[in-house]
Design an enzyme around this catalytic site. Structure first.
Site, short mmCIF file in Angstrom:
data_model
loop_
_atom_site.label_atom_id
_atom_site.label_comp_id
_atom_site.label_asym_id
_atom_site.label_seq_id
_atom_site.Cartn_x
_atom_site.Cartn_y
_atom_site.Cartn_z
CB THR A 62 -1.02 -0.06 1.16
OG1 THR A 62 -1.89 1.06 1.05
CG2 THR A 62 -0.36 -0.03 2.53
CE LYS A 66 -1.66 0.83 -3.67
NZ LYS A 66 -3.04 1.21 -3.98
CG ASN A 87 -2.96 -4.02 -5.25
OD1 ASN A 87 -2.76 -4.96 -6.02
ND2 ASN A 87 -4.16 -3.74 -4.79
N GLY A 237 -15.03 4.00 0.07
CA GLY A 237 -14.27 2.97 -0.64
C GLY A 237 -14.00 1.70 0.17
P1 NDP Z 1 -1.68 9.92 -5.74
O1 NDP Z 1 -0.82 10.63 -4.75
O2 NDP Z 1 -1.03 9.09 -6.80
O3 NDP Z 1 -2.59 11.00 -6.53
C1 NDP Z 1 -3.28 11.99 -5.82
C2 NDP Z 1 -4.28 12.68 -6.74
O4 NDP Z 1 -5.10 13.54 -5.93
C3 NDP Z 1 -3.65 13.56 -7.80
O5 NDP Z 1 -4.46 13.49 -8.96
C4 NDP Z 1 -3.69 14.95 -7.18
O6 NDP Z 1 -3.73 16.00 -8.12
C5 NDP Z 1 -5.01 14.87 -6.44
N1 NDP Z 1 -5.13 15.79 -5.30
C6 NDP Z 1 -4.45 15.74 -4.13
N2 NDP Z 1 -4.87 16.72 -3.31
C7 NDP Z 1 -5.84 17.40 -3.97
C8 NDP Z 1 -6.66 18.52 -3.65
N3 NDP Z 1 -6.57 19.14 -2.47
N4 NDP Z 1 -7.56 18.93 -4.57
C9 NDP Z 1 -7.67 18.31 -5.75
N5 NDP Z 1 -6.92 17.25 -6.13
C10 NDP Z 1 -6.01 16.80 -5.24
O7 NDP Z 1 -2.74 9.09 -4.86
P2 NDP Z 1 -3.45 7.72 -5.24
O8 NDP Z 1 -3.98 7.82 -6.61
O9 NDP Z 1 -2.56 6.58 -4.91
O10 NDP Z 1 -4.67 7.65 -4.16
C11 NDP Z 1 -5.86 8.40 -4.31
C12 NDP Z 1 -6.85 8.05 -3.21
O11 NDP Z 1 -7.36 6.72 -3.39
C13 NDP Z 1 -6.29 8.07 -1.78
O12 NDP Z 1 -7.23 8.76 -0.97
C14 NDP Z 1 -6.21 6.62 -1.38
O13 NDP Z 1 -6.36 6.45 0.03
C15 NDP Z 1 -7.40 6.04 -2.14
N6 NDP Z 1 -7.32 4.58 -2.38
C16 NDP Z 1 -8.30 3.75 -1.89
C17 NDP Z 1 -8.27 2.38 -2.13
C18 NDP Z 1 -9.37 1.49 -1.59
O14 NDP Z 1 -9.19 0.26 -1.58
N7 NDP Z 1 -10.50 2.02 -1.16
C19 NDP Z 1 -7.18 1.76 -2.90
C20 NDP Z 1 -6.21 2.71 -3.39
C21 NDP Z 1 -6.28 4.06 -3.13
P3 NDP Z 1 -2.37 16.59 -8.79
O15 NDP Z 1 -2.02 15.62 -9.89
O16 NDP Z 1 -2.77 17.91 -9.29
O17 NDP Z 1 -1.35 16.65 -7.69
#
Ligand code: NDP
Length: 268
Positions: A62, A66, A87, A237
């Site tokens: 996690t 990843k 993962n 989720g």
């Molecule tokens: P990443 O760090 O790879 O990506 C984060 C994304 O969120 C980017 O697109 C970023 O935009 C955007 N972002 C962050 N802060 C803000 C904000 N304040 N406003 C708007 N956009 C924002 O994270 P992941 O893709 O790995 O994870 C995303 C979410 O999914 C997490 O909350 C994680 O906990 C959840 N998750 C849940 C799972 C489940 O089983 N339920 C499994 C995997 C993940 P930018 O590109 O502009 O920085």
């Protein structure tokens, strides 16, 4: 046979994975040990190798490892290859096989647990991070009408939409361009909820859309926004977490556990 599994993360203290996999083991009658391993931020591979040396059969990975797990594996499933992130790892002699079960987990939760048909639906994903890349293949396989990706950094949304364009109708744009009028499902795949924030959407009403936040464990600002904006259904989720775990368990053991039962135990 005794299976030796674990989940690697940093932080990892609050992971629900040991609880979920212990329930799967009880259901299926397998003997399973499942640990939580806190790997150092800058050295996932030494921790993972040490666990393999101890006789591991597989492990989950996690945040934030990843991508490190993708580099560590030496064979890949199509899901992992497309996602560029891993993962789940299965050990078979010298093979370190990388899989990514996030997309299947999300689709199984939406379709099996929540009863949502994805075919011909217009799906809007907020966020273009690692998880969005990991779920796109599974979502597009369901043949939605189209998948729109909106991200704070517009270029990342446009790139992802282009990368997946061969698999279905996709488009990418900035969060400030979001309009919800004809959207059926909105998936919040940003990590904004982790900071207690709502992605800054310039305009829009959820209308009758289904709103799904990948975050679990607490009511998020996105879920509050969905309530205020008359969404037709709201989910966190947790179901995705249990379903991705079930797919990992099946990948390791060949037996599919009953995810729905574990989900209802966790929701109690
Ligand atoms: P990443 O760090 O790879 O990506 C984060 C994304 O969120 C980017 O697109 C970023 O935009 C955007 N972002 C962050 N802060 C803000 C904000 N304040 N406003 C708007 N956009 C924002 O994270 P992941 O893709 O790995 O994870 C995303 C979410 O999914 C997490 O909350 C994680 O906990 C959840 N998750 C849940 C799972 C489940 O089983 N339920 C499994 C995997 C993940 P930018 O590109 O502009 O920085």
């Amino acid at each position: 046979m005794m299976y030796k599994f674990a989940v690697f993360g940093n932080p990892i203290k609050h992971s629900l994975s040991p609880n979920i996999h212990t329930q799967f083991a009880q259901q299926t009658g397998f003997e399973v040990s499942y640990d939580k391993i806190l790997a150092p931020i800058d050295d996932f591979s030494s921790s993972a190798q040490e666990f393999i040396n101890q006789g591991a059969n597989g492990f989950n990975i996690t945040v934030p490892f990843k991508l490190d797990a993708f580099k560590f594996a030496n064979e890949f499933t199509l899901n992992a290859k497309t996602a560029g992130a891993v993962n789940t790892i299965k050990i078979e002699q010298d093979k370190i096989i990388g899989e990514n079960t996030d997309g299947i987990g999300l689709v199984n939760d939406l379709t099996h647990n929540l009863g949502i048909e994805l075919k011909d639906k217009v799906i809007l994903i907020l966020g273009a991070g690692g998880t969005t890349q990991g779920i796109l293949l599974s979502l597009l396989k369901q043949q939605p009408n189209r998948v729109m990706i909106a991200n704070r950094t517009t270029a990342k949304a446009i790139k992802l939409a282009k990368d997946f364009a061969e698999l279905g109708k996709t488009c990418g744009f900035g969060l400030d361009k979001v309009k919800h009028n004809s959207v059926d499902i909105i998936i919040n795949a940003t990590s904004a909820s982790l900071d207690g924030k709502m992605p800054d959407i310039a305009y829009g009403v959820a209308n009758d859309a289904i709103c799904y936040d990948l975050m679990y464990g607490k009511q998020t600002p996105f879920m509050d926004w969905a309530t205020t904006n008359h969404s037709s259904m709201i989910s966190d989720g947790l179901g995705m977490l249990v379903e991705q775990a079930a797919t990992s368990f099946e990948f390791w053991t060949g037996v599919k556990p009953n995810a729905k039962q574990v989900l209802s135990n966790l929701r109690r």
